[in-house]
Design a protein around this motif. Structure first.
Motif, PDB file in Angstrom:
ATOM      1  N   ALA A 155       0.851  -1.192   0.000  1.00  6.86           N
ATOM      2  CA  ALA A 155       0.000   0.000   0.000  1.00  6.86           C
ATOM      3  C   ALA A 155       0.886   1.241   0.000  1.00  6.86           C
ATOM      4  O   ALA A 155       1.757   1.395   0.863  1.00  6.86           O
ATOM      5  CB  ALA A 155      -0.909   0.001   1.230  1.00  6.86           C
ATOM      6  N   GLY A 156       0.678   2.127  -0.993  1.00  2.00           N
ATOM      7  CA  GLY A 156       1.449   3.368  -1.060  1.00  2.00           C
ATOM      8  C   GLY A 156       2.883   3.179  -1.493  1.00  2.00           C
ATOM      9  O   GLY A 156       3.663   4.134  -1.471  1.00  2.00           O
ATOM     10  N   GLY A 157       3.273   1.967  -1.833  1.00  2.00           N
ATOM     11  CA  GLY A 157       4.634   1.730  -2.303  1.00  2.00           C
ATOM     12  C   GLY A 157       5.682   1.782  -1.212  1.00  2.00           C
ATOM     13  O   GLY A 157       6.875   1.768  -1.510  1.00  2.00           O
ATOM     14  N   GLU A 188       8.586   4.118  11.334  1.00  2.00           N
ATOM     15  CA  GLU A 188       7.436   4.804  10.739  1.00  2.00           C
ATOM     16  C   GLU A 188       7.740   6.288  10.523  1.00  2.00           C
ATOM     17  O   GLU A 188       7.275   6.889   9.537  1.00  2.00           O
ATOM     18  CB  GLU A 188       6.203   4.613  11.615  1.00  2.00           C
ATOM     19  N   ALA A 189       8.527   6.878  11.424  1.00  5.63           N
ATOM     20  CA  ALA A 189       8.896   8.284  11.252  1.00  5.63           C
ATOM     21  C   ALA A 189       9.765   8.493  10.011  1.00  5.63           C
ATOM     22  O   ALA A 189       9.811   9.595   9.453  1.00  5.63           O
ATOM     23  CB  ALA A 189       9.633   8.784  12.494  1.00  5.63           C
ATOM     24  N   LYS A 190      10.440   7.414   9.568  1.00 11.04           N
ATOM     25  CA  LYS A 190      11.272   7.484   8.370  1.00 11.04           C
ATOM     26  C   LYS A 190      10.510   7.049   7.114  1.00 11.04           C
ATOM     27  O   LYS A 190      11.109   6.909   6.047  1.00 11.04           O
ATOM     28  CB  LYS A 190      12.515   6.606   8.538  1.00 11.04           C
ATOM     29  N   GLY A 191       9.220   6.780   7.263  1.00 11.33           N
ATOM     30  CA  GLY A 191       8.404   6.463   6.104  1.00 11.33           C
ATOM     31  C   GLY A 191       8.237   4.995   5.792  1.00 11.33           C
ATOM     32  O   GLY A 191       7.645   4.638   4.768  1.00 11.33           O
ATOM     33  N   TYR A 192       8.717   4.094   6.665  1.00  7.57           N
ATOM     34  CA  TYR A 192       8.544   2.670   6.434  1.00  7.57           C
ATOM     35  C   TYR A 192       7.189   2.201   6.955  1.00  7.57           C
ATOM     36  O   TYR A 192       6.665   2.732   7.951  1.00  7.57           O
ATOM     37  CB  TYR A 192       9.640   1.867   7.132  1.00  7.57           C
ATOM     38  N   ALA A 193       6.636   1.180   6.323  1.00  9.03           N
ATOM     39  CA  ALA A 193       5.512   0.450   6.893  1.00  9.03           C
ATOM     40  C   ALA A 193       6.085  -0.597   7.851  1.00  9.03           C
ATOM     41  O   ALA A 193       7.145  -1.182   7.579  1.00  9.03           O
ATOM     42  CB  ALA A 193       4.695  -0.218   5.803  1.00  9.03           C
ATOM     43  N   VAL A 194       5.402  -0.847   8.965  1.00  8.27           N
ATOM     44  CA  VAL A 194       5.936  -1.744  10.000  1.00  8.27           C
ATOM     45  C   VAL A 194       4.862  -2.733  10.430  1.00  8.27           C
ATOM     46  O   VAL A 194       3.723  -2.354  10.692  1.00  8.27           O
ATOM     47  CB  VAL A 194       6.445  -0.959  11.230  1.00  8.27           C
ATOM     48  N   GLU A 195       5.227  -3.997  10.494  1.00 11.99           N
ATOM     49  CA  GLU A 195       4.454  -5.039  11.148  1.00 11.99           C
ATOM     50  C   GLU A 195       5.319  -5.599  12.263  1.00 11.99           C
ATOM     51  O   GLU A 195       6.553  -5.494  12.215  1.00 11.99           O
ATOM     52  CB  GLU A 195       4.068  -6.149  10.175  1.00 11.99           C
ATOM     53  N   SER A 196       4.703  -6.212  13.281  1.00 12.15           N
ATOM     54  CA  SER A 196       5.494  -6.731  14.396  1.00 12.15           C
ATOM     55  C   SER A 196       5.000  -8.106  14.799  1.00 12.15           C
ATOM     56  O   SER A 196       3.872  -8.503  14.501  1.00 12.15           O
ATOM     57  CB  SER A 196       5.433  -5.774  15.593  1.00 12.15           C
ATOM     58  N   ALA A 197       5.877  -8.832  15.491  1.00  8.80           N
ATOM     59  CA  ALA A 197       5.555 -10.154  16.024  1.00  8.80           C
ATOM     60  C   ALA A 197       6.320 -10.331  17.321  1.00  8.80           C
ATOM     61  O   ALA A 197       7.417  -9.790  17.486  1.00  8.80           O
ATOM     62  CB  ALA A 197       5.925 -11.247  15.026  1.00  8.80           C
ATOM     63  N   ALA A 198       5.724 -11.090  18.244  1.00 12.88           N
ATOM     64  CA  ALA A 198       6.318 -11.250  19.572  1.00 12.88           C
ATOM     65  C   ALA A 198       6.992 -12.601  19.769  1.00 12.88           C
ATOM     66  O   ALA A 198       7.603 -12.840  20.809  1.00 12.88           O
ATOM     67  CB  ALA A 198       5.250 -11.056  20.651  1.00 12.88           C
ATOM     68  N   ASP A 199       6.886 -13.509  18.807  1.00 13.45           N
ATOM     69  CA  ASP A 199       7.538 -14.809  18.936  1.00 13.45           C
ATOM     70  C   ASP A 199       7.917 -15.319  17.552  1.00 13.45           C
ATOM     71  O   ASP A 199       7.476 -14.798  16.521  1.00 13.45           O
ATOM     72  CB  ASP A 199       6.646 -15.815  19.667  1.00 13.45           C
ATOM     73  N   GLY A 200       8.735 -16.362  17.535  1.00 12.54           N
ATOM     74  CA  GLY A 200       9.239 -16.862  16.269  1.00 12.54           C
ATOM     75  C   GLY A 200       8.187 -17.474  15.373  1.00 12.54           C
ATOM     76  O   GLY A 200       8.243 -17.342  14.146  1.00 12.54           O
TER      77      GLY A 200
END
Length: 456
Positions: free
Chosen positions: A204-206, A228-240
């Protein structure tokens, strides 16, 4: 005595129920497990190792009749060996055979894999004998002696005195010589499966997507805000496990991966990312507060495919610089066609289909060297080795295939058949249970269930 160990000891006539209760009382007073007490009472170590082997479903080792080349001890520092109660036994190619009191402890196995850069085959040992052997073997190394020999070891060496579940003690220089014949092994018809790899989802949004994996919520929040402040999209996970699932679904542009994670260890997660057809081209930056120093960093790059390696605590500007460098490096590499099959792999498959196992092994070993993260190359090499009767080497390759691709049905069924052939019926059943979710239809599921019921 209701324990599994006690039941096996009684069934084999190694102890009566009254003797087990007495040994348990003595063990509780001395804080020793029951097999250590029975060893002190004169029960042969080989018989006790066989009991533990049947209980845990891994080979056992009689250390009293084993001789170890002390050079292999260089792979594991003495403090680690004493703290975790482990003992390097021998090295076969890239596979370390390791004596353990707790052979199913994945924390220890994962850390030894990472620290040594080698795969590990656990052998269960009687705890009291193992503690004594660790002390004596490392003392031998410090004295400059080439071999440590158990009290009843014969001349020569090195050699490994090992047992399989339910089997007798066998002394051998090569692990392949330890294998019994099975009267009714699983029959597996192998069908090569070509997997079509779907393209990654559109962004989304490139914006470039970074998957941040850490079990500390504060770290995840800090890194998310920065990226995110640098313009990246971020997803997160708490375990492997969650990280692997999200990486497979999202195919991020980079994975920022902590080394110490619940469910799936961070280094194992990195290995699987580099083995996955969809994720193998995704750069991985490891973070760690435990595994420090340039040697760990070098091994993380070479053995686990990490693009970079960041020690905690880190400066956020340094982390950002490393993330950007890893993204640029990943983008600069020409993407490999995911369905590409190496000539060596194709040749090995043809030779194996033609029944030329020896020639197939040569080609497939080249394929594995060229792409160590190819589950299919390890799978076919395992089949070729099995056809040549090199069962333990075959087991190593098939185990590696299912480590790299846990849902590899053909490798799982081949591995289950091999486990049964070598006397590991419980491991065969466990592997078939893992194969069930990977079955493509009810007919295959029914065949797996029938084999599973027969084993149980």
């Amino acid at each position: 005595m209701a324990s599994r160990t006690g039941d096996i000891l009684i069934a084999r006539g190694l102890a009566t129920r009254d003797r087990l209760h007495e040994a348990q009382r003595e063990g509780n007073a001395r804080r020793e497990p029951i097999c250590s007490r029975l060893l002190a009472a004169g029960v042969p170590e080989g018989a006790l190792a066989s009991v533990l082997s049947e209980k845990h479903g891994v080979p056992g080792v009689d250390l009293s009749r084993t001789a170890i080349a002390v050079s292999v001890l260089d792979l594991v520092p003495r403090g680690v060996a004493q703290g975790d109660l482990i003992l390097p036994l021998s090295l076969e190619g890239e596979r370390l055979h390791l004596g353990m009191a707790r052979p199913l402890d994945e924390r220890i196995l994962s850390e030894v894999r990472f620290a040594t850069g080698r795969e590990v085959s656990p052998y269960v040992a009687v705890r009291a004998s193992l503690a004594r052997a660790v002390q004596e073997a490392y003392d031998c190394r410090e004295r400059g002696e080439p071999l440590w020999c158990g009290a009843d070891a014969g001349p020569g060496g090195p050699f490994l005195a090992a047992v399989v579940p339910g089997g007798d003690l066998v002394e051998a220089e090569l692990v392949d010589d330890l294998l019994p014949e099975s009267a009714d092994p699983l029959e597996v018809t192998e069908v090569p499966i070509e997997v079509e790899v779907p393209p990654p989802p559109a962004r989304a949004g490139g914006r470039r997507l970074v998957l941040v994996v850490d079990d500390e919520p504060e770290i995840r929040k800090l890194v998310r805000r920065t990226l995110e402040a640098k313009g990246y999209a971020v997803e997160s996970a708490a375990d492997g496990a969650d990280a692997l699932a999200k990486a497979e679904a999202l195919v991020p542009d980079l994975v920022l991966l902590d080394a110490m994670l619940p469910k799936v260890h961070g280094f194992e997660a990195a290995r699987r990312l580099k083995a996955g057809p969809r994720t193998r081209g995704v750069p991985v930056v490891m973070m760690t507060a435990i595994y420090r120093g340039w040697r760990f960093a070098a091994d993380a790059r070479e053995a686990y495919g990490a693009e970079d390696y960041v020690e905690k605590p880190f400066r956020i500007d340094d982390l950002l610089r490393r993330v950007e460098a890893a993204l640029d490096a990943g983008a600069a590499r020409a993407p490999a066609a995911p369905a590409r099959v190496s000539p060596e792999l194709a040749r090995g498959r043809e030779l194996l289909s033609a029944g030329q196992a020896a020639e197939a092994i040569v080609a497939l070993e080249q394929a594995v060297r060229g792409d160590p993260y190819s589950a299919e190359a390890h799978h076919l090499l395992g089949r070729a080795l099995r056809a040549r009767g090199e069962h333990f080497r075959a087991m190593t390759e098939l185990e590696r295939a299912v480590e790299l691709r846990p849902g590899h049905l053909a490798a799982l069924r081949s591995l289950a058949a091999l486990y049964e052939e070598t006397g590991f019926r419980r491991k065969a059943a466990e592997t078939l249970e893992r194969a069930l979710p990977a079955a493509p239809d009810e007919a295959v599921r029914g065949a797996i269930r029938r084999d599973l019921l027969r084993l149980l």
